[in-house]
Design a protein around this motif. Structure first.
Motif, PDB file in Angstrom:
ATOM      1  N   ALA B 165      37.782  31.129  43.134  1.00 40.65           N
ATOM      2  CA  ALA B 165      38.646  32.055  43.859  1.00 40.65           C
ATOM      3  C   ALA B 165      40.082  31.700  43.513  1.00 40.65           C
ATOM      4  N   TYR B 166      40.746  32.596  42.781  1.00 42.77           N
ATOM      5  CA  TYR B 166      42.141  32.384  42.376  1.00 42.77           C
ATOM      6  C   TYR B 166      43.025  32.140  43.588  1.00 42.77           C
ATOM      7  N   SER B 284      51.862  35.868  36.734  1.00 40.12           N
ATOM      8  CA  SER B 284      52.580  36.503  37.846  1.00 40.12           C
ATOM      9  C   SER B 284      54.058  36.695  37.570  1.00 40.12           C
ATOM     10  N   SER B 285      54.588  36.041  36.545  1.00 37.18           N
ATOM     11  CA  SER B 285      56.035  36.086  36.347  1.00 37.18           C
ATOM     12  C   SER B 285      56.442  37.350  35.592  1.00 37.18           C
ATOM     13  N   ARG B 332      43.762  44.400  36.699  1.00 33.97           N
ATOM     14  CA  ARG B 332      42.341  44.259  37.023  1.00 33.97           C
ATOM     15  C   ARG B 332      42.093  42.887  37.654  1.00 33.97           C
ATOM     16  N   PHE B 333      42.743  41.872  37.075  1.00 38.12           N
ATOM     17  CA  PHE B 333      42.628  40.512  37.597  1.00 38.12           C
ATOM     18  C   PHE B 333      43.109  40.421  39.047  1.00 38.12           C
ATOM     19  N   TYR B 334      44.322  40.946  39.311  1.00 43.04           N
ATOM     20  CA  TYR B 334      44.844  40.823  40.678  1.00 43.04           C
ATOM     21  C   TYR B 334      44.024  41.648  41.671  1.00 43.04           C
ATOM     22  N   LEU B 387      50.333  36.401  46.631  1.00 38.50           N
ATOM     23  CA  LEU B 387      49.514  37.094  45.642  1.00 38.50           C
ATOM     24  C   LEU B 387      49.954  38.552  45.476  1.00 38.50           C
ATOM     25  N   GLY B 388      50.337  39.166  46.571  1.00 35.23           N
ATOM     26  CA  GLY B 388      50.804  40.547  46.497  1.00 35.23           C
ATOM     27  C   GLY B 388      52.015  40.674  45.577  1.00 35.23           C
ATOM     28  N   ASP B 389      52.992  39.783  45.785  1.00 36.60           N
ATOM     29  CA  ASP B 389      54.176  39.784  44.916  1.00 36.60           C
ATOM     30  C   ASP B 389      53.778  39.485  43.479  1.00 36.60           C
ATOM     31  N   ALA B 390      52.840  38.559  43.322  1.00 37.25           N
ATOM     32  CA  ALA B 390      52.409  38.157  41.980  1.00 37.25           C
ATOM     33  C   ALA B 390      51.783  39.317  41.238  1.00 37.25           C
TER      34      ALA B 390
END
Lengths: 173, 438
Positions: B165-166, B284-285, B332-334, B387-390
């Motif tokens: 789980a990321y 994420s950057s 897709r990943f996020y 995670l949302g921001d990422a």
């Protein structure tokens, strides 16, 4: 009809008969409990032990895990279904996880996945008829420097080519 | 100069005998001879930052532990390396686990804690095995246990295996997971320093961060700080992947220019093609264009140009990589890794993936580029965890900086220029998820 996996990934397969912890596993659980201040924290290690003992986490396995952890069944089910590495149904003797994230994608992982599918005759989420292999597409394995990469059983293989895939398949008995 | 990577490549560097011959545990006595607060101050002065991604000054994090609390304290070590493009912690765990343990011992002395957990991602079989056997060796040699190296200080370390789980790389999700629950991030405050594992004061640090601590003690704060740039002390491990000649992990000073890392250390672009874009600090950057790569790779310099150093996972795109397709891979990943707790992230990541998917499939409509940015802006700042921001930041930066490419896909479908590049599996249904209309 789609040839894709027919079962959602959270759907569980039952074990054919009743399951119970073998004596050795019970002793191992007692050792796990000594590592944490409470039994609840031992949930992931106990579920890992269950995967080792029973192959996958069926509803019956959840029940005996809940029993030993002294937690309600729904909490165990919530945990089991949250984490992708706890198998919910039987896997092949060799489980192949092929990475699809950014570095592997750039290194042609989609084409290698096609090659795997053709060689094994299965799609991600399926098991070969002889039970030898199961295939799964996964997110970043953190082996980007050796992309494209996969994890088979307990090891990583990187810099994959068709030849290397042939070798991995022929060596896994 | 190398610090945490200096033993990589030495035969049996993971064993106690070899590690000790190279100086492992030689800094423990020096640390325990000083007061805990003295060590905290030393680490604050060293400008050692949190190298998991957030970059928070390590020593300051330690100083937030409440004084005089009767509750036990915990150190939780984050080895849930999962940020795409980031591969560094595994090198320390595989090749120099005793350095990590030494860093943990010194840190536990500094924060006066007697129990540490190392949370390692479930896929990391070899790192888990190496760290576990190093702990066993250290216990056998009296380095860990009731009396750490003969001192009046007890320390026990437990390895905890994750399960895929990321989100568990986020510190509060990691604590939930360690407590045996789903990895659902907690609302902060309270911060883990006040209420962490089991609601007890807890410090969560990344593997790499803690592995630098012995060198802060050995060299002194000032010498360590001087290795890096302003307010970014020491060295760090840069993971380089994508279209470069020599992908790998390079340990270099904080503030090393990105251009130098790509062209000197990683050998330049594969096939001597042109550089198109670079992700500087893990997926994420926000992405950088070729005219931005003279940026010094430290937390403050990247923040100044609107990106982030994050986990220093550098992913290089050459001219043949299609930006919209790359964004589909990441979106897709996020969408897959969103824990589902906050609506903006759960729904937003799924919608962003769907829209990019339809653009790639040739079904994009005129407003889709704006839709993506609008959805992303509605996620940022509206979720419990980052995670949302990422998920949103790459979308905004890719669409803004490469708008023409998205418009071209929307107008004409897959452009000729992208035909040489690998194609994502469009139209393929993912197991267990709702089918995407393509």
């Amino acid at each position: 009809m789609s040839t894709e996996m027919s079962m959602p990934e959270f759907e569980q397969v039952e074990h054919p008969g009743p399951v119970s912890w073998p004596e050795t596993a019970r002793r191992e659980i007692d050792v796990i409990f000594t590592r944490y201040p409470d039994k609840k924290s031992a949930t992931l290690p106990v579920l890992w032990l269950a995967v080792k003992e029973f192959g996958w986490i069926s509803p019956q396995v959840e029940a005996i895990a809940a029993d030993v952890l002294e937690r309600p069944l729904n909490e165990i089910h919530a945990v089991v279904t949250f984490y992708t590495m706890f198998p919910k149904r039987p896997l092949g003797r060799h489980h192949i996880q092929i990475c699809r994230n950014i570095a592997c994608w750039m290194a042609n992982a989609p084409e290698l996945l096609e090659y795997f599918k053709a060689r094994l005759g299965i799609h991600p989420g399926e098991v070969t008829a002889d039970g030898r292999f199961s295939l799964e597409e996964v997110e970043c394995l953190a082996y980007c420097e050796c992309a494209p990469a996969l994890r088979i059983d307990n090891r990583y293989e990187g810099n994959l080519t068709r030849e290397k895939i042939d070798q991995i398949i022929s060596e896994a008995l | 100069m190398k610090l945490v990577t200096r033993n990589i490549g030495k035969e049996n560097s993971h064993t106690l005998a070899v590690a000790q011959a190279d100086g492992a545990y030689s800094r423990v006595a020096a640390a325990i001879a000083r007061t805990p607060d003295d060590i905290v101050q030393e680490v604050i002065k060293s400008n050692l930052r949190g190298l998991g991604g957030a970059g928070f000054p390590a020593g300051r994090k330690w100083s937030f532990l409440p004084k005089g609390s009767p509750k036990p304290r915990y150190l939780v070590v984050n080895g849930d390396e999962g940020e795409p493009g980031t591969v560094k912690d595994k090198y320390i765990m595989i090749h120099d686990p005793h350095l990590l343990i030494e860093g943990i011992i010194i840190t536990c002395w500094a924060i006066q804690c007697h129990k540490a957990f190392i949370y390692i991602r479930g896929e990391y079989d070899l790192p888990i095995q190496r760290v576990e056997s190093a702990i066993a060796e250290a216990k056998g040699a009296g380095i860990l246990g009731e009396r750490v190296m003969g001192h009046d200080f007890a320390l026990d370390i437990v390895v905890h295996r994750g399960a895929g789980a990321y989100i568990c790389g986020e510190e509060t999700a990691l604590l939930e997971s360690l407590e045996g629950k789903r990895g659902w991030p907690r609302l902060k405050p309270p911060f883990p320093a006040v209420e962490g594992y089991q609601r007890c004061p807890t410090v969560v640090n990344n593997i790499e961060t803690l592995s630098y601590v012995p060198f802060v003690i050995e060299m002194g704060a000032q010498a360590f700080a001087d290795l890096g740039s302003e307010r970014n002390g020491g060295l760090r491990m840069y993971s380089v992947s994508g279209r470069v000649k020599k992908p790998g992990v390079y340990e270099l000073p904080m503030g090393t220019p990105l251009r130098q890392i790509i062209y000197e250390h990683a050998g330049g672009i594969a096939g001597d093609r042109k550089l198109k874009a670079v992700i500087p600090g893990g997926s994420s950057s926000p992405i950088l264009t070729p005219d931005e790569i003279d940026v010094p790779m430290d937390f403050d310099s990247l923040a100044k140009i609107g990106s982030m150093l994050g986990s220093a996972g550098i992913i290089v795109f050459d001219e043949t990589v299609s930006i919209p397709e790359a964004l589909l891979v990441l979106s897709r990943f996020y969408a897959h890794e969103s824990c589902g707790q906050c609506t903006p992230c759960r729904e937003g990541t799924a919608w962003m993936e769907k829209i990019i998917h339809r653009i790639i499939a040739g079904d994009g409509s005129a407003g889709d580029a704006d839709n993506l940015v609008r959805i992303a802006r509605n996620i940022i700042g509206n979720t419990i965890c980052p995670l949302g921001d990422a998920a949103a930041m790459p979308v905004i930066s890719y669409v803004t900086k490469f708008r023409g490419e998205f418009e071209e896909w929307i107008k004409r479908g897959r452009p000729i220029s992208a035909r040489e590049a690998p194609i994502t599996h469009i139209g393929e249904k993912m197991p267990g998820r709702s089918a995407v209309a393509v």
